[in-house]
Design a protein around this motif. Structure first.
Motif, short mmCIF file in Angstrom:
data_model
loop_
_atom_site.label_atom_id
_atom_site.label_comp_id
_atom_site.label_asym_id
_atom_site.label_seq_id
_atom_site.Cartn_x
_atom_site.Cartn_y
_atom_site.Cartn_z
N TYR A 92 0.79 -1.07 -0.31
CA TYR A 92 0.50 0.06 0.02
C TYR A 92 0.48 1.33 -0.31
O TYR A 92 0.45 2.20 0.44
CB TYR A 92 -1.36 -0.03 0.95
N PHE A 93 2.15 0.89 -0.09
CA PHE A 93 3.07 2.51 -0.17
C PHE A 93 2.05 2.99 -1.48
O PHE A 93 2.50 3.47 -2.22
CB PHE A 93 4.58 1.73 -0.13
N THR A 94 2.22 4.37 -0.86
CA THR A 94 1.91 6.14 -1.97
C THR A 94 3.47 6.53 -1.49
O THR A 94 3.77 7.14 0.35
CB THR A 94 0.92 5.95 -2.12
N PRO A 95 4.33 6.79 -2.34
CA PRO A 95 5.64 7.81 -1.92
C PRO A 95 4.92 9.16 -1.68
O PRO A 95 4.47 9.95 -2.25
CB PRO A 95 6.77 7.87 -3.01
N LYS A 96 5.75 9.96 -0.77
CA LYS A 96 5.01 11.66 -0.42
C LYS A 96 6.75 12.20 -0.60
O LYS A 96 6.60 13.35 -0.26
CB LYS A 96 5.16 11.42 0.93
N GLY A 97 6.90 12.14 -1.68
CA GLY A 97 7.78 12.97 -2.41
C GLY A 97 9.66 11.85 -2.90
O GLY A 97 9.17 10.93 -3.28
N THR A 98 10.43 13.28 -2.73
CA THR A 98 11.76 12.20 -3.96
C THR A 98 12.52 11.49 -2.85
O THR A 98 12.07 11.86 -1.74
CB THR A 98 12.40 13.13 -4.96
N SER A 108 11.23 18.58 4.88
CA SER A 108 9.74 19.02 5.88
C SER A 108 8.80 17.67 4.67
O SER A 108 7.36 17.71 5.66
CB SER A 108 8.90 19.88 4.91
N THR A 109 9.57 16.57 4.56
CA THR A 109 8.38 15.32 3.66
C THR A 109 8.50 14.81 4.08
O THR A 109 9.37 14.45 4.76
CB THR A 109 8.84 14.87 2.47
N PRO A 110 7.58 14.08 4.96
CA PRO A 110 6.94 13.13 6.34
C PRO A 110 7.16 11.84 6.04
O PRO A 110 6.76 11.69 4.54
CB PRO A 110 5.96 13.26 6.63
N LYS A 111 8.11 11.17 5.90
CA LYS A 111 8.13 9.04 5.80
C LYS A 111 6.28 8.97 5.88
O LYS A 111 6.39 8.85 7.46
CB LYS A 111 9.22 8.71 6.04
#
Length: 112
Positions: A92-98, A108-111
């Motif tokens: 269900y992983f969806t990346p939240k940044g690069t 500032s992008t949370p893991k």
């Protein structure tokens, strides 16, 4: 190749690896998140080597110790925890940044 990554995602990861090997400045999102359910170890993978697709590039988070670099999927797939637990892919992983957002602890992008 290990069974941790399905073919459709492998193709995306290898294409990212081709671009990086060709000298293209890329900072892709991670495509795959692997985790060891018996620990706090997580791997975020953004590329596979086009020469050896067992070699992945990305971020490894060892319980807060974050490293950017290469790792061998064969070694990861051989890890075994208590009761025979194995490393798994987060379906269900969806990346939240690069990938650099996952590596940079000041990001500032949370893991996830």
């Amino acid at each position: 190749m290990t069974d941790l990554i399905p073919d459709d995602l492998k193709n995306t990861l290898i294409e990212n690896g081709r671009q990086a090997a060709a000298g293209v400045a890329i900072d892709p999102q991670p495509v795959v998140k692997l985790f060891a359910p018996w620990t706090n170890v997580t791997w975020y993978i953004s590329e596979l080597s086009p020469r050896d697709p067992h070699i992945a590039f990305g971020v490894a988070d060892f319980n807060g110790e974050v490293e950017l670099g290469n790792f061998d999927l064969r070694e990861i797939s051989r890890l075994e925890g208590p009761g025979g637990d194995r490393v798994q892919r987060d379906l269900y992983f969806t990346p939240k940044g690069t990938i650099s957002d996952y590596w940079n602890p000041i990001s500032s992008t949370p893991k996830p």
